[in-house]
Scaffold this motif. Sequence first.
Motif, mmCIF file in Angstrom:
data_model
loop_
_atom_site.group_PDB
_atom_site.id
_atom_site.type_symbol
_atom_site.label_atom_id
_atom_site.label_comp_id
_atom_site.label_asym_id
_atom_site.label_seq_id
_atom_site.Cartn_x
_atom_site.Cartn_y
_atom_site.Cartn_z
ATOM 1 N N MET A 1 -76.833 -44.360 35.850
ATOM 2 C CA MET A 1 -76.043 -43.380 35.166
ATOM 3 C C MET A 1 -74.584 -43.829 35.042
ATOM 4 O O MET A 1 -73.983 -43.696 33.993
ATOM 5 N N GLN A 2 -74.026 -44.350 36.136
ATOM 6 C CA GLN A 2 -72.640 -44.813 36.134
ATOM 7 C C GLN A 2 -72.487 -46.022 35.210
ATOM 8 O O GLN A 2 -71.485 -46.161 34.521
ATOM 9 N N GLN A 3 -73.498 -46.872 35.173
ATOM 10 C CA GLN A 3 -73.451 -48.053 34.308
ATOM 11 C C GLN A 3 -73.458 -47.637 32.837
ATOM 12 O O GLN A 3 -72.767 -48.212 32.012
ATOM 13 N N LEU A 4 -74.216 -46.626 32.509
ATOM 14 C CA LEU A 4 -74.265 -46.111 31.145
ATOM 15 C C LEU A 4 -72.906 -45.541 30.732
ATOM 16 O O LEU A 4 -72.442 -45.760 29.609
ATOM 17 N N ALA A 5 -72.238 -44.847 31.644
ATOM 18 C CA ALA A 5 -70.905 -44.296 31.364
ATOM 19 C C ALA A 5 -69.888 -45.411 31.139
ATOM 20 O O ALA A 5 -69.024 -45.304 30.261
ATOM 21 N N MET A 6 -69.973 -46.502 31.897
ATOM 22 C CA MET A 6 -69.058 -47.648 31.726
ATOM 23 C C MET A 6 -69.277 -48.303 30.369
ATOM 24 O O MET A 6 -68.308 -48.694 29.705
ATOM 25 N N GLN A 7 -70.519 -48.441 29.946
ATOM 26 C CA GLN A 7 -70.811 -49.032 28.643
ATOM 27 C C GLN A 7 -70.259 -48.158 27.520
ATOM 28 O O GLN A 7 -69.746 -48.656 26.518
ATOM 29 N N GLU A 8 -70.360 -46.863 27.705
ATOM 30 C CA GLU A 8 -69.854 -45.925 26.715
ATOM 31 C C GLU A 8 -68.321 -46.024 26.608
ATOM 32 O O GLU A 8 -67.754 -46.016 25.513
ATOM 33 N N VAL A 9 -67.649 -46.160 27.737
ATOM 34 C CA VAL A 9 -66.189 -46.307 27.745
ATOM 35 C C VAL A 9 -65.786 -47.606 27.069
ATOM 36 O O VAL A 9 -64.832 -47.655 26.278
ATOM 37 N N ARG A 10 -66.500 -48.690 27.354
ATOM 38 C CA ARG A 10 -66.194 -49.984 26.727
ATOM 39 C C ARG A 10 -66.379 -49.901 25.211
ATOM 40 O O ARG A 10 -65.570 -50.426 24.444
ATOM 41 N N MET A 11 -67.469 -49.262 24.774
ATOM 42 C CA MET A 11 -67.735 -49.142 23.345
ATOM 43 C C MET A 11 -66.642 -48.313 22.673
ATOM 44 O O MET A 11 -66.149 -48.661 21.609
ATOM 45 N N THR A 12 -66.227 -47.234 23.309
ATOM 46 C CA THR A 12 -65.170 -46.384 22.771
ATOM 47 C C THR A 12 -63.853 -47.143 22.675
ATOM 48 O O THR A 12 -63.138 -47.041 21.676
ATOM 49 N N SER A 13 -63.520 -47.934 23.681
ATOM 50 C CA SER A 13 -62.268 -48.699 23.645
ATOM 51 C C SER A 13 -62.334 -49.790 22.577
ATOM 52 O O SER A 13 -61.336 -50.062 21.918
ATOM 53 N N ARG A 14 -63.474 -50.404 22.370
ATOM 54 C CA ARG A 14 -63.614 -51.420 21.307
ATOM 55 C C ARG A 14 -63.427 -50.785 19.939
ATOM 56 O O ARG A 14 -62.754 -51.344 19.074
ATOM 57 N N ILE A 15 -64.045 -49.613 19.759
ATOM 58 C CA ILE A 15 -63.902 -48.921 18.475
ATOM 59 C C ILE A 15 -62.442 -48.522 18.251
ATOM 60 O O ILE A 15 -61.903 -48.683 17.161
ATOM 61 N N SER A 16 -61.780 -48.042 19.296
ATOM 62 C CA SER A 16 -60.367 -47.662 19.191
ATOM 63 C C SER A 16 -59.491 -48.861 18.838
ATOM 64 O O SER A 16 -58.599 -48.756 17.992
ATOM 65 N N LEU A 17 -59.740 -49.993 19.466
ATOM 66 C CA LEU A 17 -58.974 -51.210 19.156
ATOM 67 C C LEU A 17 -59.214 -51.650 17.722
ATOM 68 O O LEU A 17 -58.279 -52.061 17.025
ATOM 69 N N PHE A 18 -60.450 -51.564 17.247
ATOM 70 C CA PHE A 18 -60.759 -51.955 15.875
ATOM 71 C C PHE A 18 -60.033 -51.045 14.889
ATOM 72 O O PHE A 18 -59.460 -51.509 13.903
ATOM 73 N N ILE A 19 -60.050 -49.735 15.154
ATOM 74 C CA ILE A 19 -59.371 -48.783 14.265
ATOM 75 C C ILE A 19 -57.865 -49.035 14.273
ATOM 76 O O ILE A 19 -57.217 -49.008 13.227
ATOM 77 N N LEU A 20 -57.298 -49.307 15.430
ATOM 78 C CA LEU A 20 -55.871 -49.622 15.526
ATOM 79 C C LEU A 20 -55.536 -50.877 14.734
ATOM 80 O O LEU A 20 -54.555 -50.923 13.987
ATOM 81 N N PHE A 21 -56.359 -51.915 14.867
ATOM 82 C CA PHE A 21 -56.161 -53.162 14.121
ATOM 83 C C PHE A 21 -56.245 -52.901 12.613
ATOM 84 O O PHE A 21 -55.415 -53.376 11.841
#
Length: 105
Positions: A1-21
């Motif tokens: 469960m904790q691993q799934l939450a970490m993957q979700e956070v990483r995906m969200t941060s990647r999407i945020s960085l892409f949108i910022l770029f």
Amino acid sequence: MQQLAMQEVRMTSRISLFILFLCTVVLLGGCSQKFQRGVKDFQSKWVGLERRVTVYSSSGEPVRTYQGKIDVEPTEYGNKIKFAHDGKMVLIYNMGVLVEEVEKE
């Protein structure tokens, strides 16, 4: 469960960085000419640009040419140009003047 939450956070941060770029590219792309003019103005004011200034008579004949690192100071009147050339101030009144940026020789 904790691993799934970490993957979700990483995906969200990647999407945020892409949108910022993407936003940065769009903003800079839309005003690139204005940005480049601002850079040239800054460079001209603080460093000076390699320029050629040609002064023309009223009949259109070249009278004098200045070349080198020249900082042209804008004036509020259209009949005067002021610039520094080789450490000396040059003022030109009521003459046709062409100021060109040139490659350093």
